[in-house]
Design an enzyme around this catalytic site. Structure first.
Site, PDB file in Angstrom:
ATOM      1  N   GLU A  14      -6.797  -8.541   5.116  1.00 19.02           N
ATOM      2  CA  GLU A  14      -4.844  -7.959   6.557  1.00 19.02           C
ATOM      3  C   GLU A  14      -5.221  -8.376   7.444  1.00 19.02           C
ATOM      4  OE1 GLU A  14      -5.755  -3.377   6.049  1.00 19.02           O
ATOM      5  OE2 GLU A  14      -6.360  -3.299   4.184  1.00 19.02           O
ATOM      6  N   TYR A  44      -6.744  -7.658  12.889  1.00 23.09           N
ATOM      7  CA  TYR A  44      -4.996  -7.220  13.575  1.00 23.09           C
ATOM      8  C   TYR A  44      -5.115  -8.559  14.989  1.00 23.09           C
ATOM      9  CZ  TYR A  44      -3.519  -5.018   9.983  1.00 23.09           C
ATOM     10  OH  TYR A  44      -3.801  -4.179   8.264  1.00 23.09           O
ATOM     11  N   GLN A  88       1.843  -5.906   6.493  1.00 27.47           N
ATOM     12  CA  GLN A  88       2.257  -5.218   5.179  1.00 27.47           C
ATOM     13  C   GLN A  88       3.863  -6.197   4.342  1.00 27.47           C
ATOM     14  OE1 GLN A  88       0.772  -1.752   3.156  1.00 27.47           O
ATOM     15  NE2 GLN A  88      -0.518  -1.912   4.752  1.00 27.47           N
ATOM     16  N   ASN A 100     -12.647  -0.977   0.690  1.00 25.92           N
ATOM     17  CA  ASN A 100     -11.930  -1.332   1.719  1.00 25.92           C
ATOM     18  C   ASN A 100     -12.667  -0.553   3.184  1.00 25.92           C
ATOM     19  OD1 ASN A 100      -8.899  -1.908   2.711  1.00 25.92           O
ATOM     20  ND2 ASN A 100      -9.154  -0.121   3.621  1.00 25.92           N
ATOM     21  N   GLU A 101     -12.399  -1.674   3.874  1.00 26.15           N
ATOM     22  CA  GLU A 101     -13.509  -1.048   5.329  1.00 26.15           C
ATOM     23  C   GLU A 101     -14.264   0.220   5.229  1.00 26.15           C
ATOM     24  OE1 GLU A 101      -8.776  -0.078   7.940  1.00 26.15           O
ATOM     25  OE2 GLU A 101      -8.722  -2.550   7.636  1.00 26.15           O
ATOM     26  N   GLU A 115       0.933  -1.176  -0.102  1.00 31.60           N
ATOM     27  CA  GLU A 115      -0.163   0.432   0.075  1.00 31.60           C
ATOM     28  C   GLU A 115       1.008   1.082   0.275  1.00 31.60           C
ATOM     29  OE1 GLU A 115      -3.195   1.764   2.723  1.00 31.60           O
ATOM     30  OE2 GLU A 115      -2.466   0.597   3.373  1.00 31.60           O
TER      31      GLU A 115
END
Length: 504
Positions: free
Chosen positions: A316, A249, A364, A169-170, A21
């Protein structure tokens, strides 16, 4: 006991995906150094990164975000480099100018060089349906049109044939703070406008449409998001949706004194425990999808579709330490054995759920969060996480094998898979300072053929430009004695891979 008679799904390489990203130095000064750079490069792409990732051969790479996707206009990144605009990137505290030198064609070239399929994220927040449609036409249109001609003029005569497209995204946060109802309304529009690139009505080629799944770190919201989204989709005619993209996460935010390379025993176990939560989130989300699909009404007309299958993706995932919020460049954090073991546990969970999760991308790949590669000026440093992913390549395409333990050892994680009579076993010792002894019964005669280990002299060790190989996988001596029982001494804080030839 490893029961090779109890074999489940196949471990898809797509579970080992990557994510890059425009965040911090993930791309600019990371992957991308520019064609005029003194740093060795391939058409502006850092040669050290290309070489390393070509060796890893990730199955898929997700780009341009992440949060950046919902402010990204793809036309800013095509055409002559000197004609591209300069904008400002505030994404997650990056706070740097963006000259858009790394755009669609550069990303596709990057994917070609490392052997990965591209996954593109569409700008749902500040873009438009028309912008999405034109981007897809630019990438995939084989027939002669203005957009395919533009791609040809920019150096790529053949279509890129991008299969994976995510709509937003999100959407629940930086992607618009939408409700599921808000998002589904927009999803219907974008999904319906997507070109198919089929040659005729019987053409089986397909665009894989990915919807924004929930925030996996919000226990109540993630349930409500998935349930409400599927309920909203069930109303009236059901739009095509191939997958739901869950983000999760392993937050490590509870201690101000816990640093990525300086931590105490309690900090170690907090992160290890956080990695295991992923299994619960996947099980919960898969059940929610199952329940939602069972409630999809049968269409009034046979011409309309009834949704019967939606894949779960973890687009993610990774370890996120509190100190990275203040790092410069943004979200840069070093990788120690604590991160490597948490990463290996996460990969085990994804592989154990190979029938429930179709694809996953670590967050990432370069210079950001749970990275595989860190750059330092002209140096390319492979973190211990790179070694973990290289070790786990052995599982790709294998079949998941069931195992049972006589006594549960909370510090030992076991994973096993088989392919062509080769059994690969991963044993992780997550105890911070004590070795563990494990006995494994194979039910069949087995001959050891290969073994390797990732372990550090100290759990806070990491690789740097000055010391790039402090923590590296090493092949270890391994008895080739044929037997049905093996005993393993696992050093503290270690990841161990053993391979056996089964003799039946």
């Amino acid at each position: 006991m490893i029961d090779t008679n109890q074999i489940q799904g196949t471990i898809s390489p797509y579970l080992h995906g990557q994510f890059v990203e425009f965040l911090g130095h993930g791309i600019t000064d990371g992957i991308w150094v520019g064609r005029e750079s003194d740093i060795p490069n391939i058409d502006g792409l850092r040669e050290g990164i290309v070489d390393a990732l070509a060796k890893l051969a990730p199955p898929v790479v997700r780009w341009p975000g992440g949060c950046y996707a919902d402010t990204y206009h793809w036309r800013d990144g095509i055409g002559k480099p000197e004609n591209r605009p300069t904008t400002y990137n505030e994404n997650f505290g990056t706070y740097e100018q963006d000259q858009h030198q790394f755009g669609t064609d550069e990303f596709m070239h990057f994917c070609e060089l490392i052997g990965a399929e591209p996954w593109l994220n569409i700008n749902l927040l500040s873009g438009s349906v028309q912008e999405m449609k034109e981007w897809m036409e630019y990438c995939n249109r084989k027939e002669t049109t203005s957009l395919s001609n533009e791609r040809k003029a920019n150096g790529h005569p053949e279509p890129y044939n991008v299969q994976f497209w995510e709509i937003g995204n999100e959407a629940w946060a930086g992607g618009g703070f939408m409700t599921p109802q808000d998002y589904v309304r927009k999803y219907r529009q974008y999904s319906s406008a997507m070109p198919t690139f089929k040659q005729n009505i019987f053409d089986k080629s397909k665009i894989y449409k990915i919807a924004s799944g929930p925030d996996g770190n919000k226990p109540l919201e993630r349930i409500n998001w998935t349930r409400d989204l599927l309920n909203e989709i069930s109303k009236y005619r059901q739009p095509e949706i191939n997958a739901l993209d869950l983000h999760f996460y392993n937050w490590n935010l509870d201690s101000d004194t816990d640093m990525p390379t300086s931590f105490q025993e309690d900090d170690w176990y907090r992160v290890i425990k956080g990695a295991r939560e992923l299994a619960l989130v996947i099980a919960e989300q898969k059940q929610l999808i199952k329940d939602g699909l069972e409630k999809m009404p049968v269409p009034e007309s046979s011409m309309d579709q009834q949704l019967q299958k939606i894949d779960l993706i973890v687009g993610e995932w990774g370890i996120w330490h509190k100190a990275s919020f203040m790092a410069k460049p943004a979200l840069l954090q070093q990788v120690t054995m604590r991160d490597a073991i948490a990463t290996a546990i996460s990969l085990n969970i994804l592989q154990e759920n190979c029938e429930n999760v179709s694809m996953a991308c670590v967050a990432q790949t370069v210079n950001v969060l749970n990275s595989l590669i860190i750059t330092d000026q002209d140096k390319t440093v492979l973190t211990p996480n790179f070694d973990v992913f290289m070790m786990y390549k052995k599982f790709q395409g294998s079949r998941l094998v069931q195992y049972q333990t006589r006594e549960k050892n909370q510090f030992v994680d076991i994973f096993a898979a088989i392919q062509d009579e080769i059994l690969t076993v991963c044993l992780i010792n997550s105890h911070i300072n004590s070795k563990q002894v494990v006995q494994v019964d194979f039910q069949h005669l087995a001959k050891g053929i290969f073994a390797e280990r990732l372990v550090a002299d100290d759990v806070t060790d990491y690789n740097s430009a000055e010391h790039p190989n402090t923590v590296r996988t090493k092949q270890i001596s391994f008895t080739d004695k044929i037997s049905t029982m093996k005993e393993f001494d696992l050093p503290a804080a270690s990841i161990n891979i053993f391979q056996f030839k089964l003799i039946k």
